[in-house]
Design a protein around this motif. Sequence first.
Motif, PDB file in Angstrom:
ATOM      1  N   PRO A 135      -2.516 -51.724  -3.616  1.00  0.00           N
ATOM      2  CA  PRO A 135      -2.338 -50.273  -3.767  1.00  0.00           C
ATOM      3  C   PRO A 135      -1.279 -49.877  -4.816  1.00  0.00           C
ATOM      4  O   PRO A 135      -1.403 -48.840  -5.448  1.00  0.00           O
ATOM      5  CB  PRO A 135      -1.942 -49.825  -2.361  1.00  0.00           C
ATOM      6  CG  PRO A 135      -1.293 -51.015  -1.745  1.00  0.00           C
ATOM      7  CD  PRO A 135      -1.985 -52.228  -2.327  1.00  0.00           C
ATOM      8  N   GLU A 136      -0.210 -50.636  -4.968  1.00  0.00           N
ATOM      9  CA  GLU A 136       0.899 -50.246  -5.861  1.00  0.00           C
ATOM     10  C   GLU A 136       0.728 -50.949  -7.197  1.00  0.00           C
ATOM     11  O   GLU A 136       1.050 -52.133  -7.345  1.00  0.00           O
ATOM     12  CB  GLU A 136       2.260 -50.608  -5.233  1.00  0.00           C
ATOM     13  CG  GLU A 136       2.545 -49.912  -3.924  1.00  0.00           C
ATOM     14  CD  GLU A 136       2.752 -48.419  -4.121  1.00  0.00           C
ATOM     15  OE1 GLU A 136       3.128 -48.004  -5.242  1.00  0.00           O
ATOM     16  OE2 GLU A 136       2.547 -47.660  -3.154  1.00  0.00           O
ATOM     17  N   ASN A 137       0.222 -50.188  -8.166  1.00  0.00           N
ATOM     18  CA  ASN A 137       0.024 -50.751  -9.497  1.00  0.00           C
ATOM     19  C   ASN A 137       0.482 -49.710 -10.523  1.00  0.00           C
ATOM     20  O   ASN A 137      -0.211 -48.702 -10.751  1.00  0.00           O
ATOM     21  CB  ASN A 137      -1.450 -51.104  -9.740  1.00  0.00           C
ATOM     22  CG  ASN A 137      -1.950 -52.159  -8.761  1.00  0.00           C
ATOM     23  OD1 ASN A 137      -1.509 -53.290  -8.795  1.00  0.00           O
ATOM     24  ND2 ASN A 137      -2.854 -51.754  -7.858  1.00  0.00           N
ATOM     25  N   GLU A 138       1.656 -49.929 -11.061  1.00  0.00           N
ATOM     26  CA  GLU A 138       2.205 -48.990 -12.043  1.00  0.00           C
ATOM     27  C   GLU A 138       3.065 -49.749 -13.048  1.00  0.00           C
ATOM     28  O   GLU A 138       3.675 -50.785 -12.732  1.00  0.00           O
ATOM     29  CB  GLU A 138       3.020 -47.899 -11.372  1.00  0.00           C
ATOM     30  CG  GLU A 138       4.208 -48.409 -10.575  1.00  0.00           C
ATOM     31  CD  GLU A 138       4.977 -47.278  -9.918  1.00  0.00           C
ATOM     32  OE1 GLU A 138       5.997 -46.852 -10.534  1.00  0.00           O
ATOM     33  OE2 GLU A 138       4.575 -46.819  -8.831  1.00  0.00           O
ATOM     34  N   GLU A 139       3.066 -49.225 -14.267  1.00  0.00           N
ATOM     35  CA  GLU A 139       3.880 -49.832 -15.330  1.00  0.00           C
ATOM     36  C   GLU A 139       4.109 -48.799 -16.434  1.00  0.00           C
ATOM     37  O   GLU A 139       3.408 -47.785 -16.509  1.00  0.00           O
ATOM     38  CB  GLU A 139       3.195 -51.069 -15.882  1.00  0.00           C
ATOM     39  CG  GLU A 139       1.837 -50.818 -16.505  1.00  0.00           C
ATOM     40  CD  GLU A 139       1.214 -52.077 -17.071  1.00  0.00           C
ATOM     41  OE1 GLU A 139       2.001 -52.937 -17.535  1.00  0.00           O
ATOM     42  OE2 GLU A 139      -0.018 -52.192 -17.061  1.00  0.00           O
ATOM     43  N   GLU A 140       5.122 -49.073 -17.253  1.00  0.00           N
ATOM     44  CA  GLU A 140       5.434 -48.210 -18.390  1.00  0.00           C
ATOM     45  C   GLU A 140       5.176 -48.985 -19.666  1.00  0.00           C
ATOM     46  O   GLU A 140       5.564 -50.159 -19.778  1.00  0.00           O
ATOM     47  CB  GLU A 140       6.888 -47.734 -18.363  1.00  0.00           C
ATOM     48  CG  GLU A 140       7.184 -46.757 -17.248  1.00  0.00           C
ATOM     49  CD  GLU A 140       8.606 -46.227 -17.319  1.00  0.00           C
ATOM     50  OE1 GLU A 140       9.278 -46.460 -18.356  1.00  0.00           O
ATOM     51  OE2 GLU A 140       9.064 -45.576 -16.355  1.00  0.00           O
ATOM     52  N   ARG A 148       6.080 -43.346 -25.112  1.00  0.00           N
ATOM     53  CA  ARG A 148       6.245 -43.997 -23.811  1.00  0.00           C
ATOM     54  C   ARG A 148       5.278 -43.355 -22.822  1.00  0.00           C
ATOM     55  O   ARG A 148       5.228 -42.134 -22.690  1.00  0.00           O
ATOM     56  CB  ARG A 148       7.690 -43.849 -23.331  1.00  0.00           C
ATOM     57  CG  ARG A 148       7.999 -44.645 -22.073  1.00  0.00           C
ATOM     58  CD  ARG A 148       9.439 -44.406 -21.660  1.00  0.00           C
ATOM     59  NE  ARG A 148      10.367 -44.931 -22.634  1.00  0.00           N
ATOM     60  CZ  ARG A 148      10.817 -46.191 -22.645  1.00  0.00           C
ATOM     61  NH1 ARG A 148      10.403 -47.032 -21.711  1.00  0.00           N
ATOM     62  NH2 ARG A 148      11.667 -46.586 -23.568  1.00  0.00           N
ATOM     63  N   LYS A 149       4.536 -44.213 -22.108  1.00  0.00           N
ATOM     64  CA  LYS A 149       3.523 -43.742 -21.168  1.00  0.00           C
ATOM     65  C   LYS A 149       3.666 -44.444 -19.832  1.00  0.00           C
ATOM     66  O   LYS A 149       4.131 -45.577 -19.770  1.00  0.00           O
ATOM     67  CB  LYS A 149       2.123 -43.980 -21.725  1.00  0.00           C
ATOM     68  CG  LYS A 149       1.812 -43.158 -22.980  1.00  0.00           C
ATOM     69  CD  LYS A 149       0.406 -43.388 -23.460  1.00  0.00           C
ATOM     70  CE  LYS A 149       0.087 -42.503 -24.674  1.00  0.00           C
ATOM     71  NZ  LYS A 149      -1.307 -42.690 -25.138  1.00  0.00           N
ATOM     72  N   LYS A 150       3.187 -43.727 -18.800  1.00  0.00           N
ATOM     73  CA  LYS A 150       3.202 -44.244 -17.431  1.00  0.00           C
ATOM     74  C   LYS A 150       1.761 -44.563 -17.034  1.00  0.00           C
ATOM     75  O   LYS A 150       0.850 -43.728 -17.170  1.00  0.00           O
ATOM     76  CB  LYS A 150       3.787 -43.203 -16.479  1.00  0.00           C
ATOM     77  CG  LYS A 150       3.950 -43.698 -15.060  1.00  0.00           C
ATOM     78  CD  LYS A 150       5.171 -44.615 -14.938  1.00  0.00           C
ATOM     79  CE  LYS A 150       5.448 -44.951 -13.490  1.00  0.00           C
ATOM     80  NZ  LYS A 150       6.607 -45.816 -13.333  1.00  0.00           N
ATOM     81  N   ILE A 151       1.511 -45.770 -16.508  1.00  0.00           N
ATOM     82  CA  ILE A 151       0.179 -46.214 -16.072  1.00  0.00           C
ATOM     83  C   ILE A 151       0.195 -46.403 -14.565  1.00  0.00           C
ATOM     84  O   ILE A 151       1.092 -47.069 -14.031  1.00  0.00           O
ATOM     85  CB  ILE A 151      -0.233 -47.517 -16.763  1.00  0.00           C
ATOM     86  CG1 ILE A 151      -0.341 -47.304 -18.297  1.00  0.00           C
ATOM     87  CG2 ILE A 151      -1.550 -48.045 -16.213  1.00  0.00           C
ATOM     88  CD1 ILE A 151      -0.638 -48.574 -19.057  1.00  0.00           C
ATOM     89  N   MET A 170      -4.905 -44.024 -14.396  1.00  0.00           N
ATOM     90  CA  MET A 170      -4.302 -42.846 -15.004  1.00  0.00           C
ATOM     91  C   MET A 170      -3.207 -43.274 -15.987  1.00  0.00           C
ATOM     92  O   MET A 170      -2.362 -44.116 -15.663  1.00  0.00           O
ATOM     93  CB  MET A 170      -3.698 -41.913 -13.942  1.00  0.00           C
ATOM     94  CG  MET A 170      -4.716 -41.416 -12.913  1.00  0.00           C
ATOM     95  SD  MET A 170      -3.952 -40.313 -11.683  1.00  0.00           S
ATOM     96  CE  MET A 170      -3.639 -38.888 -12.711  1.00  0.00           C
ATOM     97  N   VAL A 171      -3.256 -42.687 -17.179  1.00  0.00           N
ATOM     98  CA  VAL A 171      -2.230 -42.939 -18.214  1.00  0.00           C
ATOM     99  C   VAL A 171      -1.645 -41.599 -18.610  1.00  0.00           C
ATOM    100  O   VAL A 171      -2.365 -40.742 -19.171  1.00  0.00           O
ATOM    101  CB  VAL A 171      -2.812 -43.656 -19.439  1.00  0.00           C
ATOM    102  CG1 VAL A 171      -1.719 -43.887 -20.477  1.00  0.00           C
ATOM    103  CG2 VAL A 171      -3.443 -44.966 -19.041  1.00  0.00           C
TER     104      VAL A 171
END
Length: 614
Positions: A135-140, A148-151, A170-171
């Motif tokens: 469930p927790e999948n995020e990176e910059e 700079r983007k958040k994924i 989502m980006v």
Amino acid sequence: MRGRRFFRTIQVKLVIIYLLLILVAMQLIGVYFISTVKTSLTDSFTNNLKEQADILSKLAARHLSIKPGGDLDTNAESAEGLSLVVRNLFSISGTEVQVLDANGKIVATSVQVPESYVGKKNPSLAVSRALVGIPENEEEIIDENNVRKKIIALPVTDNDNDNVLGAVYMVASMDSLYDTVNRVNQIFFSGTLIALGLTGVLGILLAHTITSPIQGLTRQAAAVAEGKFDFKVPVLGDDEIGRLSMAFNDMTIRLKEALSVNEEENEKLNSILSNMSDGVIAADEHGKVIVWNRRSLEMLDRKSCENCSLTELLALPQQRLDELRQGKEQTLILDRGEEAEMDEAEGIMRVTFTPIHRRDKGTTGTIVVLQDVTEQEKLEQSRRQFVANVSHELRTPLTTIKSYAEALNDGALAERELSERFVGVISNETERMIRLVTDLLHLSRLDSNQAPMRRRQTNIHDMLDEVADRFSFQLRQKSIRAFIQVDSELKEAWLDRDQIDQVLDNLFSNAIKYTLDGGKIQLSARKQEQALIAISVKDTGIGIPKRDLQKIFDRFYRVDKARSRNMGGTGLGLSIAREIVKAHGGTISLNSELNVGTTVTFTLPMLEEDGERS
């Protein structure tokens, strides 16, 4: 140099300290505040994306739950509806959204041209993790445009059996977030600059309140160092600086009093040293003269003792001086008469050395006292000579009397003529001793002020006439003419007639003795200025050599000793005359030229009946 001195002032140091403290405090606060704001904004941004992704995953679950083998029209409508929802909801926020099926292929996207993306597979690691149910999948990331983007990637699950149906990808750009953080940084930086400026101004004002009293103290200390004690430091409060100002003012008053006492003591010491009859010299441990008085310069015949040493001043070898300074000897007699070619017993100094000791430092200096003992030596020599002269004067007649008495005892009495001559000699020698003893007693009374003064009104002309009358027989014997000359305005004076007669008799008798037959003697009296009477006895005798003039009034002194003794003189007549004249408050002097004559003049003050000068 002035810049360095400026930055070393307390006021600048205090302002710098204030600024550094504010700067450090603001930096610490800024780091904490900006870090907290950034973290808060990032967390809010991420949570917002997650909420959107979660809503989208629930919407996508309903569309992705249709079986692949179902009706084609139904599946197409479902995919078209999902794409429409994604484009409408997320096109405004600028976030790129992708809905993927269980195989990782894009089903729907928010981009304007979906045909280039739909049906393609997303190879992102976050997607792969979401498709396996994480469930927790995020990176910059930072893309090729340096943005700079958040994924965020969330799995899409079936509500009934939790099977993974696909994923939501989502980006979102984080430029707005970092723009907000930068604006906060700029606001904080501006606030820091404003705070530093205000702190600097307030620091200068506050530092001035501290440094102004210190500057006043500094100026007053400089004034005190220059000897100005009339000003006081203002006391501006009861704080530490105020108490320091009060203590400084009190110290200034006490220092002024101490210096006044010290100056007074120095003036007393200088006055004592200047008026001492003895010379005083102070030298340091190396023998260099540091203090001297006026009398020492007079005794040493110098103008100054600056940069002089004791060996140079006293003409002593160094070894001898070291012995005196160490206290092995304390007194030294220096005879200056040898160098100055003075008479014997003149120019004699007694030099006394006193070392100055200081605890734990040994001898640190020397005090030298110079005493002029010339008069003492003269007096001692006069005493010795007086005793020798008296002994000699008494021994000669006593020897004569003894020899003639023995001759009479041995039989000379039998011869009348011889015995009469012997008795006459004994009588003459006895009279000579009586005159000598009488003169000595008279001198003793004069020396001890025991001879009473019986002043009376005396006619000067009559007094001189009587002197000439008393010696008229001796004058006729030698065919000497006597002249008397008295100023017409000089009539009478108050004096001791008996003692002045003795003076005149001595002087007139000497004039007759040493004037050849047919000579002249002149007695004169005249009035001088300052109410003085000058009486002179002038003869045309053999005179006195110049070398004897200085000693002619000494006791027992004779120019021609053999001739004087044969004439019956004791050598005390002129000494008695000098003492009598001195007792009257006058002076006596003698001028003589060899083979021309001698003039003796003595002065007496003219007194009224009450003993005052006329």
